[in-house]
Write an enzyme that holds these catalytic residues in place. Sequence first.
Site, short mmCIF file in Angstrom:
data_model
loop_
_atom_site.label_atom_id
_atom_site.label_comp_id
_atom_site.label_asym_id
_atom_site.label_seq_id
_atom_site.Cartn_x
_atom_site.Cartn_y
_atom_site.Cartn_z
N SER A 132 0.84 -1.21 0.00
CA SER A 132 0.00 0.00 0.00
C SER A 132 0.87 1.26 0.00
O SER A 132 0.54 2.24 -0.65
CB SER A 132 -0.89 0.02 1.25
OG SER A 132 -1.64 -1.17 1.35
N TRP A 157 4.80 -10.34 -5.92
CA TRP A 157 3.39 -10.49 -6.28
C TRP A 157 3.10 -10.00 -7.69
O TRP A 157 2.10 -9.31 -7.91
CB TRP A 157 2.50 -9.73 -5.28
CG TRP A 157 2.40 -10.40 -3.97
CD1 TRP A 157 2.95 -9.97 -2.80
CD2 TRP A 157 1.74 -11.64 -3.66
NE1 TRP A 157 2.67 -10.86 -1.80
CE2 TRP A 157 1.93 -11.90 -2.30
CE3 TRP A 157 1.01 -12.55 -4.43
CZ2 TRP A 157 1.42 -13.03 -1.68
CZ3 TRP A 157 0.49 -13.69 -3.81
CH2 TRP A 157 0.71 -13.90 -2.45
N THR A 159 1.67 -10.28 -11.07
CA THR A 159 0.73 -11.06 -11.88
C THR A 159 1.30 -11.24 -13.29
O THR A 159 1.77 -10.27 -13.89
CB THR A 159 -0.64 -10.34 -11.96
OG1 THR A 159 -1.18 -10.29 -10.65
CG2 THR A 159 -1.61 -11.07 -12.89
N GLN A 280 -38.63 -17.54 3.36
CA GLN A 280 -38.44 -16.08 3.34
C GLN A 280 -37.00 -15.69 3.64
O GLN A 280 -36.49 -14.70 3.10
CB GLN A 280 -39.39 -15.40 4.33
CG GLN A 280 -40.79 -15.30 3.77
CD GLN A 280 -41.67 -14.35 4.55
OE1 GLN A 280 -41.29 -13.87 5.61
NE2 GLN A 280 -42.85 -14.09 4.04
N ILE A 338 -26.17 -20.68 1.00
CA ILE A 338 -27.43 -21.18 0.44
C ILE A 338 -27.24 -22.57 -0.20
O ILE A 338 -28.15 -23.40 -0.20
CB ILE A 338 -28.00 -20.17 -0.59
CG1 ILE A 338 -28.46 -18.89 0.14
CG2 ILE A 338 -29.16 -20.76 -1.39
CD1 ILE A 338 -28.88 -17.76 -0.76
N GLY A 340 -25.41 -24.80 1.06
CA GLY A 340 -25.17 -25.75 2.15
C GLY A 340 -23.88 -26.53 1.92
O GLY A 340 -22.87 -25.97 1.47
N GLY A 341 -23.93 -27.84 2.18
CA GLY A 341 -22.74 -28.69 2.04
C GLY A 341 -22.18 -28.66 0.61
O GLY A 341 -20.97 -28.68 0.40
N GLU A 364 -4.59 -3.98 -6.37
CA GLU A 364 -4.85 -2.64 -6.97
C GLU A 364 -5.45 -1.68 -5.95
O GLU A 364 -6.30 -0.85 -6.27
CB GLU A 364 -5.69 -2.78 -8.24
CG GLU A 364 -4.95 -3.68 -9.24
CD GLU A 364 -5.34 -3.51 -10.68
OE1 GLU A 364 -5.83 -2.43 -11.03
OE2 GLU A 364 -5.13 -4.46 -11.43
N GLU A 368 -9.26 -0.75 2.41
CA GLU A 368 -8.92 0.37 3.32
C GLU A 368 -8.37 1.54 2.50
O GLU A 368 -8.70 2.70 2.75
CB GLU A 368 -7.88 -0.09 4.35
CG GLU A 368 -8.41 -1.05 5.42
CD GLU A 368 -8.58 -2.50 4.91
OE1 GLU A 368 -8.10 -2.81 3.80
OE2 GLU A 368 -9.20 -3.30 5.63
C1 LIG Z 1 -2.70 -12.36 -6.17
C2 LIG Z 1 -2.03 -11.03 -6.13
C3 LIG Z 1 -1.64 -10.42 -7.32
C4 LIG Z 1 -0.98 -9.18 -7.29
N1 LIG Z 1 -0.54 -8.63 -8.46
C5 LIG Z 1 0.26 -7.52 -8.42
C6 LIG Z 1 0.88 -7.01 -9.61
O1 LIG Z 1 0.68 -7.53 -10.73
N2 LIG Z 1 1.71 -5.96 -9.50
C7 LIG Z 1 1.97 -5.35 -8.31
O2 LIG Z 1 2.74 -4.39 -8.28
N3 LIG Z 1 1.38 -5.80 -7.15
C8 LIG Z 1 0.55 -6.87 -7.19
N4 LIG Z 1 -0.03 -7.36 -6.03
C9 LIG Z 1 0.24 -6.69 -4.77
C10 LIG Z 1 -0.98 -5.98 -4.22
O3 LIG Z 1 -1.27 -4.84 -4.97
C11 LIG Z 1 -0.70 -5.69 -2.74
O4 LIG Z 1 -0.77 -6.93 -2.06
C12 LIG Z 1 -1.69 -4.72 -2.13
O5 LIG Z 1 -1.53 -3.44 -2.67
C13 LIG Z 1 -1.55 -4.62 -0.61
O6 LIG Z 1 -0.21 -4.49 -0.25
P1 LIG Z 1 0.43 -5.46 0.86
O7 LIG Z 1 0.10 -6.85 0.49
O8 LIG Z 1 1.87 -5.10 0.99
O9 LIG Z 1 -0.32 -5.12 2.19
P2 LIG Z 1 0.06 -3.91 3.19
O10 LIG Z 1 0.22 -2.65 2.43
O11 LIG Z 1 1.15 -4.35 4.07
O12 LIG Z 1 -1.29 -3.82 4.01
C14 LIG Z 1 -1.63 -4.75 5.05
C15 LIG Z 1 -2.95 -4.28 5.66
O13 LIG Z 1 -2.79 -2.96 6.21
C16 LIG Z 1 -3.77 -2.10 5.67
N5 LIG Z 1 -3.25 -0.74 5.50
C17 LIG Z 1 -2.09 -0.35 4.90
N6 LIG Z 1 -2.00 0.98 4.91
C18 LIG Z 1 -3.10 1.46 5.53
C19 LIG Z 1 -3.59 2.76 5.85
N7 LIG Z 1 -2.90 3.86 5.51
N8 LIG Z 1 -4.77 2.86 6.49
C20 LIG Z 1 -5.47 1.76 6.83
N9 LIG Z 1 -5.08 0.50 6.56
C21 LIG Z 1 -3.91 0.36 5.91
C22 LIG Z 1 -4.12 -2.71 4.30
O14 LIG Z 1 -5.37 -2.25 3.85
C23 LIG Z 1 -4.08 -4.19 4.63
O15 LIG Z 1 -5.29 -4.59 5.20
C24 LIG Z 1 -0.74 -8.56 -6.04
C25 LIG Z 1 -1.16 -9.17 -4.86
C26 LIG Z 1 -1.78 -10.38 -4.89
C27 LIG Z 1 -2.20 -11.01 -3.57
#
Ligand SMILES: Cc1cc2nc3c(=O)[nH]c(=O)nc-3n(C[C@H](O)[C@H](O)[C@H](O)COP(=O)(O)OP(=O)(O)OC[C@H]3O[C@@H](n4cnc5c(N)ncnc54)[C@H](O)[C@@H]3O)c2cc1C
Length: 382
Positions: A132, A157, A159, A280, A338, A340-341, A364, A368
């Site tokens: 992030s 990570w 893709t 319902q 919905i 179930g198993g 992406e 948060e």
């Molecule tokens: C299957 C997969 C494919 C991906 N493909 C790509 C790709 O092609 N290219 C690429 O560059 N990246 C890719 N990613 C990376 C992805 O974009 C990151 O995993 C994502 O942006 C979150 O970063 P992080 O995993 O380091 O989590 P962190 O940034 O460490 O976050 C951990 C937690 O803390 C929370 N957090 C962090 N900062 C804040 C804040 N300021 N306020 C509140 N909460 C916060 C986050 O929301 C999260 O819940 C991929 C990830 C996965 C799992």
Amino acid sequence: MDFSFTEEQLMIQDVARRIAQEKIAPSAEHHDQTGEFPLDNIRLLGENGLMGIEVPEAYGGAGMDPVAYVLAMVEVAAADAAHSTIMSVNNSLFCNGILTHGTEAQKQLYVSAIAEGREIGAFALTEPQSGSDATAMRCRAVKQADGSFVVNGKKSWITSGPVAKYIVLFAMTDPDKGARGITAFVIDTARQGFGRGKTEPKLGIRASATCEIEFNDYVVNADEVLGNEGEGFRIAMGVLDAGRIGIASQAIGIARAAYEATIEYVKERKAFGQPIGAFQMTQAKIADMKCKLDAALLLTLRAAWVKGQGQRFSNEAAIAKLTASEAAMWITHQALQIHGGMGYSKEMPIERYFRDAKITEIYEGTSEIQRLVIARHETGLR
Ligand SMILES: Cc1cc2nc3c(=O)[nH]c(=O)nc-3n(C[C@H](O)[C@H](O)[C@H](O)COP(=O)(O)OP(=O)(O)OC[C@H]3O[C@@H](n4cnc5c(N)ncnc54)[C@H](O)[C@@H]3O)c2cc1C
């Protein structure tokens, strides 16, 4: 306000639906179980314009608008989310970034190859210690006297990393400048100095290969810089805005598949002498699923429409991605309950939809981060 689609939009939706149902859906379970990269299907999607939907025809794309992109992504994601992940990276993160910021020569060389499905593209921003908070990246590109750069560092990570020919890479060129010290480059993975780590085992979207990539004295030529030096962070954020429309569409496709399977199931499955859909409590779930699905679709089409008008769309894209990804998680959860198993069984695709939906809340920009984008836009406070 006009809620109808153009003939062109309906045409690409139709093409996407046909390939999705005839080629992708029948092998979705196989790709989920084996994690095998669906290269033939990706090439087929490319040959039909679906790897560069918004790319002008002159660069090998379909020359359509963002609404057409949403419609096509939904169809592919409904058949298999992993295919739509690969499709969204090629369309939104790779082609869109180079079309917006690249030189004419870069567009000719890289965009056509990806849009036509001849090669696979990737986007490398995340690192082991920075997701992030992209400005905490450590991958370094050091400028040389001849204008080239030498890159060292790791990205995680990524893709399509295991199969990509070209990658849009973000690296720190001036650490003292923070976000303004990041530069974007286009990498050719066939060149010396580029390496790949192990493919990540994942909860969902298992056929979209994801791996760590590594640069050891990799040389990027001056004409492989994307945009200007120091503009990388701004480019990444702009590209991710567009990408979020793609991920919202992916979430809608997954949710729609789970919803449609549920509608069929509640009419067939009986308990206490009647179809479970007559209870319902089930009906309330169905109504809530449908409302969330339609809201997500309308918000995503709005974001796409605003983008198509050439206006700023960051907030609309964040609202669409947040709403659609949380709707997908909620809808697939209800669908599993919905069923179930049988919802828990690998004999039905419901548990796959549930696993696949989760990623849309993470990549992406996590939910948060979407909330931060939206709240900052609404309040003007940081
Ligand atoms: C299957 C997969 C494919 C991906 N493909 C790509 C790709 O092609 N290219 C690429 O560059 N990246 C890719 N990613 C990376 C992805 O974009 C990151 O995993 C994502 O942006 C979150 O970063 P992080 O995993 O380091 O989590 P962190 O940034 O460490 O976050 C951990 C937690 O803390 C929370 N957090 C962090 N900062 C804040 C804040 N300021 N306020 C509140 N909460 C916060 C986050 O929301 C999260 O819940 C991929 C990830 C996965 C799992």
